[in-house]
Motif scaffolding. Structure first.
Motif, short mmCIF file in Angstrom:
data_model
loop_
_atom_site.label_atom_id
_atom_site.label_comp_id
_atom_site.label_asym_id
_atom_site.label_seq_id
_atom_site.Cartn_x
_atom_site.Cartn_y
_atom_site.Cartn_z
N LYS A 136 3.42 -3.47 47.73
CA LYS A 136 4.16 -2.37 48.31
C LYS A 136 4.58 -1.39 47.23
N PRO A 137 4.60 -0.10 47.53
CA PRO A 137 5.07 0.88 46.54
C PRO A 137 6.51 0.57 46.11
N GLY A 138 6.74 0.64 44.81
CA GLY A 138 8.07 0.39 44.27
C GLY A 138 8.37 -1.06 43.96
N SER A 139 7.39 -1.96 44.20
CA SER A 139 7.63 -3.39 43.93
C SER A 139 7.06 -3.83 42.60
N GLY A 140 6.44 -2.92 41.83
CA GLY A 140 5.87 -3.28 40.54
C GLY A 140 4.42 -3.70 40.66
N SER A 141 3.84 -4.04 39.51
CA SER A 141 2.43 -4.46 39.49
C SER A 141 2.28 -5.70 38.62
N VAL A 142 1.24 -6.49 38.94
CA VAL A 142 0.94 -7.72 38.20
C VAL A 142 -0.53 -7.74 37.86
N HIS A 143 -0.88 -8.06 36.61
CA HIS A 143 -2.29 -8.16 36.23
C HIS A 143 -2.45 -9.19 35.13
N LEU A 144 -3.67 -9.69 34.99
CA LEU A 144 -4.00 -10.69 33.99
C LEU A 144 -4.45 -10.01 32.71
N ARG A 145 -3.84 -10.37 31.60
CA ARG A 145 -4.18 -9.77 30.31
C ARG A 145 -5.38 -10.48 29.69
N LYS A 146 -5.92 -9.86 28.65
CA LYS A 146 -7.07 -10.45 27.96
C LYS A 146 -6.71 -11.73 27.23
N ASP A 147 -5.45 -11.88 26.84
CA ASP A 147 -5.05 -13.10 26.12
C ASP A 147 -4.74 -14.26 27.07
N GLY A 148 -4.96 -14.07 28.39
CA GLY A 148 -4.75 -15.16 29.34
C GLY A 148 -3.38 -15.19 29.98
N ARG A 149 -2.48 -14.33 29.55
CA ARG A 149 -1.14 -14.31 30.13
C ARG A 149 -1.08 -13.26 31.24
N TRP A 150 -0.13 -13.47 32.17
CA TRP A 150 0.09 -12.53 33.26
C TRP A 150 1.22 -11.58 32.87
N GLU A 151 1.01 -10.30 33.17
CA GLU A 151 2.02 -9.28 32.84
C GLU A 151 2.46 -8.57 34.11
N GLY A 152 3.79 -8.46 34.27
CA GLY A 152 4.35 -7.70 35.38
C GLY A 152 5.02 -6.44 34.85
N ARG A 153 4.79 -5.33 35.54
CA ARG A 153 5.37 -4.05 35.12
C ARG A 153 6.13 -3.42 36.28
N TYR A 154 7.24 -2.78 35.92
CA TYR A 154 8.07 -2.13 36.92
C TYR A 154 8.50 -0.77 36.39
N VAL A 155 8.35 0.28 37.22
CA VAL A 155 8.73 1.63 36.83
C VAL A 155 10.24 1.78 37.04
N VAL A 156 10.97 1.99 35.94
CA VAL A 156 12.43 2.12 36.00
C VAL A 156 12.82 3.53 36.41
N GLU A 157 12.19 4.53 35.78
CA GLU A 157 12.52 5.92 36.07
C GLU A 157 11.37 6.79 35.58
N TYR A 158 11.54 8.10 35.73
CA TYR A 158 10.56 9.06 35.24
C TYR A 158 11.27 10.01 34.27
N ASP A 159 10.60 10.31 33.13
CA ASP A 159 11.23 11.16 32.14
C ASP A 159 11.15 12.63 32.56
N GLN A 160 11.60 13.51 31.67
CA GLN A 160 11.65 14.93 31.99
C GLN A 160 10.27 15.54 32.22
N ARG A 161 9.24 14.95 31.62
CA ARG A 161 7.88 15.46 31.80
C ARG A 161 7.18 14.86 33.01
N GLY A 162 7.87 13.92 33.71
CA GLY A 162 7.28 13.30 34.88
C GLY A 162 6.52 12.03 34.59
N TYR A 163 6.53 11.55 33.36
CA TYR A 163 5.84 10.31 33.01
C TYR A 163 6.72 9.11 33.33
N PRO A 164 6.13 8.01 33.80
CA PRO A 164 6.93 6.84 34.17
C PRO A 164 7.46 6.11 32.93
#
Length: 478
Positions: free
Chosen positions: A6-34
Protein backbone atom coordinates in the motif's frame (compact mmCIF):
# COMPACT_ATOMS: atom_id res chain seq x y z
CA UNK A 1 2.39 -11.88 -9.62
CA UNK A 2 3.76 -10.28 -6.48
CA UNK A 3 1.42 -8.15 -4.40
CA UNK A 4 2.05 -4.44 -4.33
CA UNK A 5 2.39 -2.77 -0.95
CA UNK A 6 0.00 0.00 0.00
CA UNK A 7 1.21 3.56 -0.65
CA UNK A 8 2.85 5.02 2.44
CA UNK A 9 3.66 1.64 4.02
CA UNK A 10 7.30 1.53 2.90
CA UNK A 11 9.16 -0.94 0.70
CA UNK A 12 11.05 -4.20 1.25
CA UNK A 13 13.67 -5.76 -1.03
CA UNK A 14 16.46 -8.32 -0.92
CA UNK A 15 19.99 -6.91 -1.08
CA UNK A 16 22.93 -8.44 -2.90
CA UNK A 17 24.58 -9.38 0.39
CA UNK A 18 21.59 -11.61 1.29
CA UNK A 19 20.00 -9.30 3.84
CA UNK A 20 16.52 -7.78 3.59
CA UNK A 21 16.20 -3.99 3.64
CA UNK A 22 13.09 -2.00 4.50
CA UNK A 23 12.76 1.66 3.54
CA UNK A 24 10.26 4.27 4.64
CA UNK A 25 9.83 7.81 3.31
CA UNK A 26 9.84 10.17 6.31
CA UNK A 27 9.37 13.45 4.45
CA UNK A 28 10.26 15.36 1.29
CA UNK A 29 12.92 18.06 1.18
CA UNK A 30 12.59 21.52 -0.36
CA UNK A 31 13.50 20.19 -3.81
CA UNK A 32 10.84 17.47 -3.62
CA UNK A 33 13.26 14.57 -3.09
CA UNK A 34 12.26 11.90 -0.54
CA UNK A 35 14.08 11.66 2.80
CA UNK A 36 14.14 7.98 3.82
CA UNK A 37 15.07 5.78 6.77
CA UNK A 38 15.92 2.12 6.49
CA UNK A 39 16.21 -1.06 8.55
CA UNK A 40 18.04 -4.34 7.87
CA UNK A 41 17.22 -7.95 8.81
CA UNK A 42 18.27 -11.47 7.93
CA UNK A 43 14.75 -12.64 6.99
CA UNK A 44 11.82 -10.97 5.25
CA UNK A 45 9.43 -11.47 8.16
CA UNK A 46 11.89 -9.90 10.59
CA UNK A 47 12.41 -7.01 8.18
CA UNK A 48 8.63 -6.43 7.94
CA UNK A 49 8.41 -6.26 11.73
CA UNK A 50 11.27 -3.77 11.90
CA UNK A 51 9.74 -1.70 9.11
CA UNK A 52 6.43 -1.55 10.99
CA UNK A 53 8.21 -0.36 14.14
CA UNK A 54 10.17 2.20 12.09
CA UNK A 55 6.98 3.48 10.45
CA UNK A 56 5.24 3.87 13.81
CA UNK A 57 8.24 5.66 15.31
CA UNK A 58 8.31 8.14 12.43
CA UNK A 59 4.61 8.95 12.64
CA UNK A 60 3.81 12.40 14.07
CA UNK A 61 1.95 12.52 17.41
CA UNK A 62 -1.70 11.74 17.02
CA UNK A 63 -3.78 14.87 16.71
CA UNK A 64 -7.12 15.12 18.49
CA UNK A 65 -9.97 14.11 16.23
CA UNK A 66 -11.93 17.24 17.05
CA UNK A 67 -11.02 20.51 18.70
CA UNK A 68 -13.88 20.88 21.17
CA UNK A 69 -14.27 22.56 24.53
CA UNK A 70 -14.64 19.30 26.48
CA UNK A 71 -11.51 17.64 25.06
CA UNK A 72 -8.86 16.59 27.64
CA UNK A 73 -6.54 19.41 28.63
CA UNK A 74 -3.55 17.17 27.80
CA UNK A 75 -4.73 16.77 24.20
CA UNK A 76 -5.24 20.51 23.83
CA UNK A 77 -1.84 21.27 25.37
CA UNK A 78 -0.10 18.86 22.99
CA UNK A 79 -2.02 20.32 20.03
CA UNK A 80 -1.14 23.87 21.08
CA UNK A 81 2.56 23.04 21.48
CA UNK A 82 2.95 21.11 18.22
CA UNK A 83 0.90 23.59 16.15
CA UNK A 84 1.50 27.05 17.59
CA UNK A 85 4.50 27.00 19.93
CA UNK A 86 7.15 24.54 18.73
CA UNK A 87 7.72 25.95 15.20
CA UNK A 88 8.86 29.29 16.65
CA UNK A 89 11.17 27.88 19.35
CA UNK A 90 14.90 27.19 19.26
CA UNK A 91 15.91 23.52 19.77
CA UNK A 92 17.22 24.17 23.29
CA UNK A 93 13.99 25.99 24.22
CA UNK A 94 11.92 23.15 22.76
CA UNK A 95 13.65 20.81 25.16
CA UNK A 96 12.61 22.98 28.13
CA UNK A 97 8.98 23.19 26.94
CA UNK A 98 8.72 19.46 26.36
CA UNK A 99 10.06 18.75 29.83
CA UNK A 100 7.38 20.97 31.37
CA UNK A 101 4.53 19.69 29.19
CA UNK A 102 5.14 15.96 28.98
CA UNK A 103 6.78 15.29 32.36
CA UNK A 104 4.99 17.74 34.65
CA UNK A 105 1.76 19.24 33.29
CA UNK A 106 0.12 16.43 31.29
CA UNK A 107 0.70 13.68 33.93
CA UNK A 108 -0.95 15.90 36.56
CA UNK A 109 -3.67 17.77 34.64
CA UNK A 110 -3.93 16.03 31.26
CA UNK A 111 -7.14 14.06 31.93
CA UNK A 112 -9.21 17.04 33.11
CA UNK A 113 -11.62 18.28 30.40
CA UNK A 114 -10.52 21.62 29.02
CA UNK A 115 -13.75 23.43 29.90
CA UNK A 116 -13.70 22.03 33.46
CA UNK A 117 -10.14 23.10 34.32
CA UNK A 118 -10.34 25.67 37.11
CA UNK A 119 -8.04 28.15 38.79
CA UNK A 120 -8.11 25.93 41.89
CA UNK A 121 -6.82 22.94 39.86
CA UNK A 122 -3.91 24.99 38.55
CA UNK A 123 -3.15 26.53 41.95
CA UNK A 124 -3.07 23.10 43.60
CA UNK A 125 -0.81 21.82 40.80
CA UNK A 126 1.67 24.66 41.35
CA UNK A 127 1.73 23.97 45.09
CA UNK A 128 2.45 20.29 44.43
CA UNK A 129 5.31 21.25 42.10
CA UNK A 130 6.73 23.58 44.73
CA UNK A 131 6.59 20.92 47.47
CA UNK A 132 7.12 17.58 45.68
CA UNK A 133 7.73 18.36 42.01
CA UNK A 134 11.38 17.41 41.46
CA UNK A 135 11.78 14.25 39.36
CA UNK A 136 15.52 13.62 39.67
CA UNK A 137 18.52 14.46 41.87
CA UNK A 138 16.26 14.70 44.89
CA UNK A 139 19.11 13.45 47.08
CA UNK A 140 21.09 16.59 46.19
CA UNK A 141 18.42 19.30 45.88
CA UNK A 142 15.47 17.93 47.83
CA UNK A 143 11.94 17.12 46.60
CA UNK A 144 10.81 20.69 45.82
CA UNK A 145 10.98 22.19 42.33
CA UNK A 146 12.62 25.57 41.89
CA UNK A 147 10.54 28.75 41.75
CA UNK A 148 11.77 29.36 38.21
CA UNK A 149 10.53 25.95 37.02
CA UNK A 150 7.14 26.44 38.69
CA UNK A 151 6.76 29.80 37.00
CA UNK A 152 7.78 28.20 33.69
CA UNK A 153 4.98 25.63 33.99
CA UNK A 154 2.51 28.43 34.75
CA UNK A 155 3.66 30.45 31.72
CA UNK A 156 3.15 27.42 29.48
CA UNK A 157 -0.34 26.69 30.87
CA UNK A 158 -1.37 30.34 30.65
CA UNK A 159 -0.23 30.64 27.01
CA UNK A 160 -2.02 27.43 25.96
CA UNK A 161 -5.23 28.46 27.74
CA UNK A 162 -5.04 31.97 26.26
CA UNK A 163 -5.03 30.37 22.81
CA UNK A 164 -8.09 28.33 23.80
CA UNK A 165 -9.87 31.58 24.74
CA UNK A 166 -8.94 33.10 21.37
CA UNK A 167 -10.43 30.11 19.55
CA UNK A 168 -13.68 30.32 21.54
CA UNK A 169 -13.14 27.09 23.50
CA UNK A 170 -13.13 28.89 26.87
CA UNK A 171 -14.85 32.05 28.05
CA UNK A 172 -11.97 33.15 30.33
CA UNK A 173 -8.42 32.03 31.08
CA UNK A 174 -8.39 30.11 34.39
CA UNK A 175 -4.64 30.69 34.80
CA UNK A 176 -4.96 34.48 34.95
CA UNK A 177 -5.57 34.75 38.71
CA UNK A 178 -3.09 32.15 40.02
CA UNK A 179 -0.61 33.17 42.69
CA UNK A 180 3.00 32.14 42.05
CA UNK A 181 6.24 32.06 44.02
CA UNK A 182 8.41 35.16 43.67
CA UNK A 183 10.91 35.42 40.87
CA UNK A 184 13.74 35.35 43.41
CA UNK A 185 16.93 36.29 41.62
CA UNK A 186 19.76 33.82 41.94
CA UNK A 187 22.64 34.97 44.08
CA UNK A 188 25.49 36.21 41.91
CA UNK A 189 29.12 36.24 43.04
CA UNK A 190 31.50 38.73 41.43
CA UNK A 191 35.22 38.00 41.73
CA UNK A 192 37.52 40.61 43.20
CA UNK A 193 40.67 41.74 41.43
CA UNK A 194 42.87 39.58 43.65
CA UNK A 195 40.62 36.53 43.07
CA UNK A 196 40.81 37.06 39.30
CA UNK A 197 44.60 37.09 39.52
CA UNK A 198 44.64 33.83 41.48
CA UNK A 199 42.19 32.29 39.02
CA UNK A 200 44.37 33.13 36.00
CA UNK A 201 47.56 31.95 37.72
CA UNK A 202 45.97 28.59 38.44
CA UNK A 203 44.42 28.45 34.96
CA UNK A 204 47.88 28.70 33.43
CA UNK A 205 48.91 25.66 35.45
CA UNK A 206 45.78 23.72 34.43
CA UNK A 207 46.01 24.55 30.70
CA UNK A 208 42.96 26.83 30.32
CA UNK A 209 44.60 30.25 30.73
CA UNK A 210 43.61 31.69 27.34
CA UNK A 211 40.01 30.51 27.69
CA UNK A 212 39.47 32.21 31.06
CA UNK A 213 41.55 35.26 30.10
CA UNK A 214 39.33 35.90 27.07
CA UNK A 215 36.18 35.40 29.15
CA UNK A 216 37.29 37.88 31.81
CA UNK A 217 38.35 40.32 29.06
CA UNK A 218 35.12 40.45 27.01
CA UNK A 219 32.43 38.61 29.03
CA UNK A 220 31.10 36.26 26.35
CA UNK A 221 28.36 33.75 27.04
CA UNK A 222 29.80 30.28 27.57
CA UNK A 223 28.31 28.90 24.34
CA UNK A 224 29.60 31.89 22.35
CA UNK A 225 33.10 31.51 23.79
CA UNK A 226 33.38 27.81 22.98
CA UNK A 227 32.01 28.28 19.44
CA UNK A 228 34.79 30.69 18.42
CA UNK A 229 36.95 29.71 15.45
CA UNK A 230 40.25 31.21 14.33
CA UNK A 231 38.57 32.73 11.27
CA UNK A 232 36.56 34.88 13.69
CA UNK A 233 39.69 36.61 15.02
CA UNK A 234 41.76 39.15 13.11
CA UNK A 235 45.16 39.01 14.81
CA UNK A 236 46.25 42.23 13.12
CA UNK A 237 43.41 44.46 14.31
CA UNK A 238 42.25 42.46 17.33
CA UNK A 239 38.66 42.30 16.04
CA UNK A 240 36.71 39.27 17.27
CA UNK A 241 33.43 38.33 15.53
CA UNK A 242 30.74 36.50 17.53
CA UNK A 243 28.39 34.69 15.15
CA UNK A 244 27.57 31.27 16.65
CA UNK A 245 27.13 29.39 19.91
CA UNK A 246 27.56 25.83 21.17
CA UNK A 247 24.91 24.09 23.24
CA UNK A 248 23.94 20.55 24.13
CA UNK A 249 20.48 19.64 22.84
CA UNK A 250 19.03 16.19 23.59
CA UNK A 251 22.48 14.86 24.42
CA UNK A 252 24.18 16.12 21.25
CA UNK A 253 26.58 19.04 20.85
CA UNK A 254 24.94 21.57 18.51
CA UNK A 255 26.35 24.72 16.89
CA UNK A 256 23.74 27.39 16.09
CA UNK A 257 23.17 31.15 15.84
CA UNK A 258 23.37 33.18 19.07
CA UNK A 259 20.19 33.67 21.09
CA UNK A 260 19.39 37.18 19.77
CA UNK A 261 20.29 39.40 16.82
CA UNK A 262 22.10 41.73 19.22
CA UNK A 263 24.43 38.85 20.05
CA UNK A 264 25.82 38.99 16.48
CA UNK A 265 28.60 41.50 17.11
CA UNK A 266 32.25 42.41 16.64
CA UNK A 267 34.47 43.08 19.67
CA UNK A 268 37.87 44.77 19.68
CA UNK A 269 40.34 43.03 21.99
CA UNK A 270 43.10 44.79 23.86
CA UNK A 271 46.63 44.51 22.39
CA UNK A 272 47.79 42.39 25.37
CA UNK A 273 44.99 39.84 24.94
CA UNK A 274 45.49 39.77 21.16
CA UNK A 275 49.21 39.09 21.58
CA UNK A 276 48.49 36.30 24.06
CA UNK A 277 46.06 34.69 21.60
CA UNK A 278 48.65 35.04 18.82
CA UNK A 279 51.12 32.99 20.86
CA UNK A 280 48.38 30.55 21.77
CA UNK A 281 47.49 30.13 18.07
CA UNK A 282 50.88 28.59 17.40
CA UNK A 283 50.11 25.72 19.79
CA UNK A 284 46.61 24.93 18.49
CA UNK A 285 46.19 22.77 15.41
CA UNK A 286 42.42 23.10 14.96
CA UNK A 287 39.92 25.45 13.35
CA UNK A 288 38.28 25.85 16.77
CA UNK A 289 39.85 28.35 19.12
CA UNK A 290 39.23 26.06 22.10
CA UNK A 291 39.06 22.53 20.65
CA UNK A 292 37.95 19.46 22.52
CA UNK A 293 40.89 17.48 23.97
CA UNK A 294 39.02 14.22 23.26
CA UNK A 295 37.09 14.63 19.97
CA UNK A 296 38.77 15.64 16.73
CA UNK A 297 37.43 18.78 14.99
CA UNK A 298 34.99 19.54 17.79
CA UNK A 299 34.69 22.43 20.25
CA UNK A 300 34.91 21.92 23.99
CA UNK A 301 31.81 20.63 25.71
CA UNK A 302 30.11 23.35 27.83
CA UNK A 303 29.55 20.82 30.63
CA UNK A 304 33.24 19.86 30.63
CA UNK A 305 34.23 23.54 30.84
CA UNK A 306 31.92 24.00 33.82
CA UNK A 307 33.67 21.14 35.63
CA UNK A 308 37.07 22.54 34.62
CA UNK A 309 36.22 25.94 36.11
CA UNK A 310 35.06 24.31 39.33
CA UNK A 311 38.42 22.53 39.67
CA UNK A 312 40.45 25.66 38.92
CA UNK A 313 38.43 27.73 41.42
CA UNK A 314 38.96 25.15 44.13
CA UNK A 315 42.72 25.01 43.61
CA UNK A 316 42.96 28.81 43.42
CA UNK A 317 41.10 29.25 46.71
CA UNK A 318 38.32 31.26 45.05
CA UNK A 319 34.63 31.02 45.97
CA UNK A 320 32.43 28.58 44.05
CA UNK A 321 30.77 30.46 41.20
CA UNK A 322 29.03 29.62 37.94
CA UNK A 323 30.76 30.18 34.61
CA UNK A 324 28.13 32.84 33.88
CA UNK A 325 29.35 34.75 36.96
CA UNK A 326 32.56 35.47 35.05
CA UNK A 327 30.38 37.45 32.63
CA UNK A 328 28.91 39.34 35.59
CA UNK A 329 32.46 39.98 36.81
CA UNK A 330 33.52 41.47 33.46
CA UNK A 331 30.50 43.80 33.23
CA UNK A 332 30.87 45.04 36.79
CA UNK A 333 34.63 45.53 36.43
CA UNK A 334 34.21 47.36 33.11
CA UNK A 335 31.76 49.83 34.67
CA UNK A 336 34.00 50.31 37.69
CA UNK A 337 36.88 51.26 35.37
CA UNK A 338 34.78 53.82 33.49
CA UNK A 339 33.37 52.09 30.37
CA UNK A 340 30.13 53.77 29.32
CA UNK A 341 26.97 51.69 29.49
CA UNK A 342 26.08 51.98 25.79
CA UNK A 343 29.44 50.60 24.67
CA UNK A 344 29.37 47.90 27.33
CA UNK A 345 25.89 46.81 26.27
CA UNK A 346 27.12 46.37 22.68
CA UNK A 347 30.17 44.39 23.83
CA UNK A 348 28.17 41.85 25.83
CA UNK A 349 25.41 41.59 23.20
CA UNK A 350 22.40 43.09 24.99
CA UNK A 351 19.45 44.62 23.18
CA UNK A 352 19.19 47.51 25.61
CA UNK A 353 21.39 49.22 28.18
CA UNK A 354 18.77 48.68 30.87
CA UNK A 355 19.47 44.93 30.82
CA UNK A 356 23.14 45.60 31.40
CA UNK A 357 22.43 47.90 34.35
CA UNK A 358 19.65 45.89 36.00
CA UNK A 359 20.93 42.34 35.63
CA UNK A 360 24.68 42.29 35.14
CA UNK A 361 26.06 44.95 37.48
CA UNK A 362 26.72 44.46 41.16
CA UNK A 363 28.07 46.73 43.86
CA UNK A 364 31.43 45.44 45.06
CA UNK A 365 33.29 46.30 48.24
CA UNK A 366 35.88 48.34 46.32
CA UNK A 367 33.11 50.34 44.61
CA UNK A 368 31.58 51.09 48.02
CA UNK A 369 34.95 52.31 49.31
CA UNK A 370 35.41 54.54 46.27
CA UNK A 371 31.93 55.99 46.74
CA UNK A 372 32.63 56.66 50.43
CA UNK A 373 35.93 58.36 49.55
CA UNK A 374 34.22 60.62 47.02
CA UNK A 375 31.60 61.58 49.62
CA UNK A 376 34.38 62.45 52.09
CA UNK A 377 36.08 64.56 49.44
CA UNK A 378 32.86 66.40 48.56
CA UNK A 379 31.35 66.82 52.02
CA UNK A 380 34.11 66.34 54.55
CA UNK A 381 36.75 68.24 52.53
CA UNK A 382 39.10 65.28 52.90
CA UNK A 383 42.03 65.35 50.51
CA UNK A 384 42.39 62.64 47.95
CA UNK A 385 45.24 60.14 48.48
CA UNK A 386 48.48 60.84 46.63
CA UNK A 387 48.77 59.58 43.05
CA UNK A 388 51.72 57.41 44.07
CA UNK A 389 49.63 55.60 46.67
CA UNK A 390 46.82 54.97 44.20
CA UNK A 391 49.27 53.69 41.60
CA UNK A 392 50.85 51.35 44.14
CA UNK A 393 47.40 50.08 45.10
CA UNK A 394 46.52 49.45 41.46
CA UNK A 395 49.76 47.61 40.77
CA UNK A 396 49.56 45.37 43.85
CA UNK A 397 49.73 41.73 42.80
CA UNK A 398 48.83 38.57 44.66
CA UNK A 399 51.54 36.29 46.04
CA UNK A 400 49.53 33.18 45.16
CA UNK A 401 51.37 30.30 43.49
CA UNK A 402 49.59 27.72 41.39
CA UNK A 403 48.73 24.34 42.88
CA UNK A 404 50.14 21.57 40.66
CA UNK A 405 47.63 18.97 39.54
CA UNK A 406 48.01 15.22 39.91
CA UNK A 407 48.19 14.80 36.14
CA UNK A 408 50.76 16.30 33.83
CA UNK A 409 49.62 19.25 31.75
CA UNK A 410 48.90 18.64 28.05
CA UNK A 411 51.94 19.29 25.91
CA UNK A 412 54.54 18.46 28.60
CA UNK A 413 55.19 14.85 27.59
CA UNK A 414 55.51 12.02 30.12
CA UNK A 415 58.27 10.56 32.29
CA UNK A 416 58.40 6.85 33.20
CA UNK A 417 60.86 4.82 35.26
CA UNK A 418 62.04 1.87 33.19
CA UNK A 419 64.89 0.62 35.41
CA UNK A 420 66.43 0.94 38.84
CA UNK A 421 68.43 3.98 37.77
CA UNK A 422 66.93 4.85 34.41
CA UNK A 423 64.01 7.13 33.46
CA UNK A 424 62.47 7.64 30.02
CA UNK A 425 60.89 10.89 28.80
CA UNK A 426 58.59 10.83 25.77
CA UNK A 427 56.93 13.57 23.74
CA UNK A 428 54.38 12.64 21.03
CA UNK A 429 52.86 15.68 19.26
CA UNK A 430 50.94 15.68 15.97
CA UNK A 431 52.58 17.29 12.97
CA UNK A 432 50.93 19.50 10.35
CA UNK A 433 50.11 16.36 8.36
CA UNK A 434 48.03 15.02 11.27
CA UNK A 435 50.37 12.12 11.98
CA UNK A 436 51.70 11.55 15.48
CA UNK A 437 55.47 11.52 15.96
CA UNK A 438 57.32 10.38 19.07
CA UNK A 439 60.83 10.90 20.43
CA UNK A 440 62.42 9.75 23.65
CA UNK A 441 65.13 10.96 26.03
CA UNK A 442 66.74 9.13 28.96
CA UNK A 443 68.23 10.13 32.29
CA UNK A 444 69.65 8.51 35.42
CA UNK A 445 67.42 10.63 37.67
CA UNK A 446 63.89 12.00 37.17
CA UNK A 447 65.25 15.56 37.40
CA UNK A 448 67.80 14.90 34.64
CA UNK A 449 65.08 13.31 32.48
CA UNK A 450 62.75 16.29 33.01
CA UNK A 451 65.44 18.74 31.89
CA UNK A 452 66.23 16.74 28.77
CA UNK A 453 62.50 16.41 28.03
CA UNK A 454 62.05 20.21 28.18
CA UNK A 455 64.81 20.66 25.58
CA UNK A 456 63.27 17.95 23.38
CA UNK A 457 59.82 19.58 23.55
CA UNK A 458 61.16 23.00 22.57
CA UNK A 459 63.09 21.48 19.67
CA UNK A 460 60.12 19.52 18.34
CA UNK A 461 57.79 22.51 18.71
CA UNK A 462 60.18 24.65 16.65
CA UNK A 463 60.36 21.96 13.96
CA UNK A 464 56.57 21.57 13.80
CA UNK A 465 56.10 25.33 13.66
CA UNK A 466 58.56 25.59 10.77
CA UNK A 467 56.71 22.81 8.91
CA UNK A 468 53.38 24.56 9.55
CA UNK A 469 54.74 27.79 8.05
CA UNK A 470 55.88 25.88 4.99
CA UNK A 471 52.41 24.34 4.59
CA UNK A 472 50.80 27.79 4.81
CA UNK A 473 53.22 29.31 2.33
CA UNK A 474 52.63 26.44 -0.08
CA UNK A 475 48.84 26.85 0.31
CA UNK A 476 49.06 30.61 -0.27
CA UNK A 477 51.20 30.08 -3.36
CA UNK A 478 48.75 27.53 -4.76
Amino acid sequence: MAKRRKPGSGSVHLRKDGRWEGRYVVEYDQRGYPVTKNCLARTKSECLQKLKALREACQPPARPKAIVSNMPFGDWLDHWYQTYSMPALRPSTQQEYELRIYRHIIPALGKIPLNQLTEADLQQFYCQLKNQGRLNRTELYGPSLSDRSVRGCHITCRAALARAVEEGLLPVNPASGCKLPGEGKREVRVLTREEMQRLLIQAKEDGCYELLLLELSVGLRRGELLALQWVDLDLETGELRVSRQVSRVRGKLTVSRPKTDAALRTIVLSPAVTEQLRRYRERVDSRWMFPSPKKEDSPRDPAAVRKLLRRVLERAGCPKIRFHDLRHTFVTTALAYGMDVKTLSAVVGHRSSSTTLNVYTHVTESMERQAAAKIDQGIGKQEAPPEEAREAQRSAMTTFTAVPGKRRKPGTGCVTQIGDHLWEGRYSPRGPDGKQRSRNVYGHTPEECEEKLKVLIETMKAEIQAERRQFREAADTA
